[in-house]
Scaffold this active site. Structure first.
Site, short mmCIF file in Angstrom:
data_model
loop_
_atom_site.label_atom_id
_atom_site.label_comp_id
_atom_site.label_asym_id
_atom_site.label_seq_id
_atom_site.Cartn_x
_atom_site.Cartn_y
_atom_site.Cartn_z
N SER A 1 0.81 -1.11 0.23
CA SER A 1 0.04 0.04 -0.15
C SER A 1 0.82 1.30 0.12
O SER A 1 1.61 1.31 -0.86
CB SER A 1 -1.19 0.12 1.26
OG SER A 1 -1.74 1.17 1.13
N HIS A 2 0.48 2.06 1.11
CA HIS A 2 1.40 3.56 1.06
C HIS A 2 2.75 3.40 1.45
O HIS A 2 3.56 4.24 1.26
CB HIS A 2 0.60 4.35 2.08
CG HIS A 2 0.77 3.69 3.45
ND1 HIS A 2 -0.08 2.48 3.86
CD2 HIS A 2 1.48 4.07 4.49
CE1 HIS A 2 0.07 2.58 5.04
NE2 HIS A 2 1.05 3.25 5.60
N ASP B 1 -3.16 6.11 -3.42
CA ASP B 1 -1.87 5.59 -2.80
C ASP B 1 -1.20 4.50 -3.71
O ASP B 1 -1.81 4.17 -4.80
CB ASP B 1 -1.96 5.24 -1.29
CG ASP B 1 -2.90 4.01 -1.10
OD1 ASP B 1 -3.91 3.78 -1.99
OD2 ASP B 1 -2.79 3.16 -0.21
N ASP C 1 -1.69 1.13 -3.62
CA ASP C 1 -2.77 0.21 -4.15
C ASP C 1 -4.04 0.61 -4.73
O ASP C 1 -4.91 -0.04 -4.73
CB ASP C 1 -2.77 -0.89 -3.25
CG ASP C 1 -3.27 -0.64 -1.73
OD1 ASP C 1 -3.06 0.71 -1.45
OD2 ASP C 1 -4.10 -1.23 -1.03
N ASP D 1 -6.34 2.54 -2.82
CA ASP D 1 -7.54 2.46 -1.92
C ASP D 1 -7.70 3.83 -0.90
O ASP D 1 -8.69 3.88 -0.43
CB ASP D 1 -7.52 1.27 -1.06
CG ASP D 1 -6.29 1.24 -0.27
OD1 ASP D 1 -5.54 1.80 -0.23
OD2 ASP D 1 -5.92 -0.12 0.53
N ARG D 2 -6.69 4.45 -1.13
CA ARG D 2 -6.64 5.97 -0.28
C ARG D 2 -6.92 6.97 -1.39
O ARG D 2 -6.66 6.93 -2.52
CB ARG D 2 -5.48 6.24 0.42
CG ARG D 2 -5.13 5.13 1.42
CD ARG D 2 -3.92 5.43 2.17
NE ARG D 2 -3.62 4.42 3.24
CZ ARG D 2 -2.80 4.71 4.41
NH1 ARG D 2 -2.37 5.92 4.54
NH2 ARG D 2 -2.72 3.93 5.06
N LYS E 1 -11.70 0.01 1.00
CA LYS E 1 -11.55 1.26 0.79
C LYS E 1 -11.20 1.71 -0.83
O LYS E 1 -10.57 0.65 -1.40
CB LYS E 1 -10.72 2.42 1.70
CG LYS E 1 -9.09 1.88 1.79
CD LYS E 1 -8.68 2.29 2.93
CE LYS E 1 -7.25 2.28 3.01
NZ LYS E 1 -6.72 1.29 3.74
C1 VG1 Z 1 -2.77 2.45 8.51
C2 VG1 Z 1 -4.03 3.42 8.74
C3 VG1 Z 1 -5.39 2.70 8.54
C4 VG1 Z 1 -5.33 1.87 7.31
C5 VG1 Z 1 -4.19 0.89 7.24
C6 VG1 Z 1 -3.97 0.14 5.71
O1 VG1 Z 1 -2.69 1.56 9.60
O2 VG1 Z 1 -4.02 3.88 9.99
O3 VG1 Z 1 -6.39 3.33 8.84
O4 VG1 Z 1 -6.53 0.95 7.24
O5 VG1 Z 1 -2.99 1.55 6.91
O6 VG1 Z 1 -4.24 1.09 4.85
P1 VG1 Z 1 -1.66 1.48 10.82
O7 VG1 Z 1 -1.92 0.36 11.56
O8 VG1 Z 1 -0.51 1.78 10.29
O9 VG1 Z 1 -2.20 2.53 11.67
V1 VG1 Z 1 -3.48 0.96 3.00
O10 VG1 Z 1 -4.03 2.07 2.25
O11 VG1 Z 1 -1.72 1.05 3.70
O12 VG1 Z 1 -3.69 -0.79 2.91
CO CO Z 2 -3.69 1.39 0.44
#
Ligand code: VG1
Ligand code: CO
Length: 544
Positions: A113-114, A277, A279, A281-282, A376
């Site tokens: 993801s991010h 982001d 993947d 979803d953001r 998301k």
């Molecule tokens: C973070 C965010 C959370 C989100 C998760 C996955 O998790 O706070 O809200 O659902 O990333 O997002 P954490 O445990 O680091 O706070 V993604 O777009 O990275 O799959």
């Molecule tokens: Co993501």
């Protein structure tokens, strides 16, 4: 085709976090690391013989290698068919849709993801279940348990699948269908929103910038925004997915999208800016002269969703993660619909969506989505915003101000302290937790009186499951909140996330700078938790 059973030994660190198993690429490159984890997933599932598995990723480094391994394991374990995006690409929301649309048994989403990508970056694997959503905790717990004792995996001796060739191939006895990663998703979006109205908006001269951050959303944004909706070519920038995201950090926030933000704050900038982001979803939403915080965006989308065809009969309810501001709660109260507060991570929304109790969900971390998929969805949020702008014919800024004048404003910020020593971070949270029973009733300064202080425990109203220790929260009588939790997506040390919120009534002052408005809470959280003092940091790594 002979199935090979290969002996292996467990890895101790394959515990899935907030969203799948994320590790440095070098960790994933160890022999058997991918195989162990994927086999452990399959070992934790039942009844998939002959069924369909969807596989796709965000195009980051190691995607191609991991996908070929996963395909061979799926074949050896008895799946009947794998559907995989061309070149191994599928955004997370598109993967969710493909799973649902083709009634697949589940899917593997390959993404961190991010998190940054490339040989020195991160990689990740997540399993999604048949509703298209991330596996619930009972499955991820079983997978982790299995990784600790696994002693063999099944694979086949077969050549790589040609991932660039759309159409049907075989891997052993299993069918592999390479699909267009965009087409089904684009059709879904067209079914939800008023595309002619959005086309009209662009035709009237409305200007937009969409930053795909060299991540997965590029092909989707090109096809939908520029292709179907008539936005001028060049609206989408950084639209070609790269294995290292162009050495960037594909997290759409004000730090990594600073240049776009700066442009939007000038008179010559476009009317609307958005980003997604790694993947897909953001989402980041910025209007001319107005950044919309993700928490506000959730509330605004919920309040205006009826302007889009898919939600014209209204929404059933709203869910938000616990650290997300209470702005959406005020919308739910006004609409007279259900409101749910869940732990961080999209997996907790699935049951509520499946049960029809909520329609729109969101997180403060720039994730919003609806019942159209079980993840998301970055582009979905952008398109809903565009649909609302097309109908209301007002600027983002005007819409946001009107919203605050109706519901009040929840000033909100998150301070992240990244790559902190894990032992220090753990102790810090433990110590704060130990203070919680003594806090209720205490006053700090003139207006901050503690109403409650606890470690959030979620009781899922649909399946009755309980998830404890989901973050420390300290609530005040005026609606302000301090929340502290440890990230579950980082791969180095620990990341402390401090979330701060203060409510200002509808007739109050909505024009303050966010950090200034929250200054008393920022200071109090340092008094209570001592993050700066105990970590030696002078300021947060990231402020959103
Ligand atoms: C973070 C965010 C959370 C989100 C998760 C996955 O998790 O706070 O809200 O659902 O990333 O997002 P954490 O445990 O680091 O706070 V993604 O777009 O990275 O799959
Ligand atoms: Co993501």
């Amino acid at each position: 085709m002979t199935i090979q059973t290969i002996k292996t030994t467990p890895f101790a660190d394959q515990k899935p976090g907030t969203s799948g198993l994320r590790k440095r690429v070098s960790v994933y490159q160890q022999p058997n690391y991918v195989e162990n984890y994927v086999q452990a997933i399959f070992d934790s599932l039942e009844g998939f013989a002959g069924q369909t598995l969807v596989i796709g990723g965000d195009g980051r480094f190691y995607n191609d290698v991991a996908i070929q391994k996963a395909i061979r394991l799926a074949s050896a374990n008895g799946f009947g068919r794998v559907m995989v995006g061309q070149n191994g690409l599928l955004s997370t929301p598109a993967a969710s849709h493909v799973i649902r649309h083709y009634k697949a048994f589940g899917g593997l989403v390959l993404s961190a993801s991010h998190n940054p990508g490339g040989p020195d970056g991160d990689f990740g694997i997540k399993y999604n279940v048949g509703n298209g959503g991330p596996a619930p905790e009972k499955i991820t717990d079983a997978v982790f348990a299995r990784t600790k004792v696994i002693d063999s995996y099944k694979t086949i001796d077969a050549p790589d699948v040609a991932l660039d060739r759309i159409g049907t191939q075989k891997s052993g006895d299993m069918v592999v269908e390479v699909i267009d990663p965009v087409a089904d998703y684009a059709a879904l979006m067209e079914s939800l929103f008023d595309f002619p109205a959005i086309r009209g908006l662009f035709a009237s001269g409305f200007t937009m910038m969409f930053d795909a951050m060299h991540a997965i959303t590029g092909p989707y944004a090109h096809a939908i925004l520029e292709g179907k909706l008539g936005a001028p070519k060049g609206t989408v920038r950084n639209g070609v997915p790269l294995p290292d995201f162009g050495a960037g950090h594909p997290d759409p926030n004000l730090v990594y999208c600073k240049d776009m933000y700066d442009l939007l704050m000038t008179a010559d900038g476009p009317d609307f800016g958005a980003a997604s982001d790694g993947d897909g979803d953001r989402n980041l939403i910025i209007g001319k002269n107005r950044f919309v915080t993700p928490s506000d965006s959730l509330a605004l989308l919920a309040a205006n969703a009826h302007l889009a065809p898919a939600y014209k009969r209204g929404i059933a309810g709203i869910a938000r993660s616990m650290p997300t501001s209470a702005a959406a709660d005020r919308v739910a109260a006004k609409l007279g619909i259900e409101m749910h507060e869940t732990p961080t991570g999209w997996k907790f929304f699935g049951n509520l969506l499946d049960a029809g109790r909520v329609t729109i969900c969101g997180e403060e971390s720039a994730g919003t989505g609806s019942n159209h998929v079980r993840e998301k969805d970055g582009l979905w949020a952008v398109l809903l915003w565009l649909n609302i702008l097309a109908v209301r014919k007002q600027s983002v800024d005007a819409i946001v101000r009107e919203h605050w004048a109706t519901y009040g404003r929840n000033y909100y910020t998150r301070h992240d302290y990244e790559e902190v020593d894990a032992a220090i971070a753990g102790k810090l949270v433990d110590d704060l937790r130990a203070q919680l029973p003594s806090l209720p009733g205490k006053s700090f300064g003139e207006d901050l009186q503690v109403a409650y202080a606890d470690d959030f425990t979620y009781h899922d109203p649909v399946d009755g499951s309980t998830s404890a220790k989901q973050g420390v929260r300290i609530g005040f009588t005026d609606g302000s909140r301090i929340v502290l939790r440890l990230s579950g997506t980082g791969t180095v040390g620990a990341t402390l996330r401090l979330y701060l919120e203060r409510y200002e009534a509808a007739d109050g002052n909505h024009g303050l700078d966010t950090q200034v408005a929250l200054e008393p809470l920022i200071a109090l959280s340092e008094t209570l938790a001592g993050i700066k003092q105990r970590t030696g940091r002078t300021e947060p790594s990231v402020i959103t």
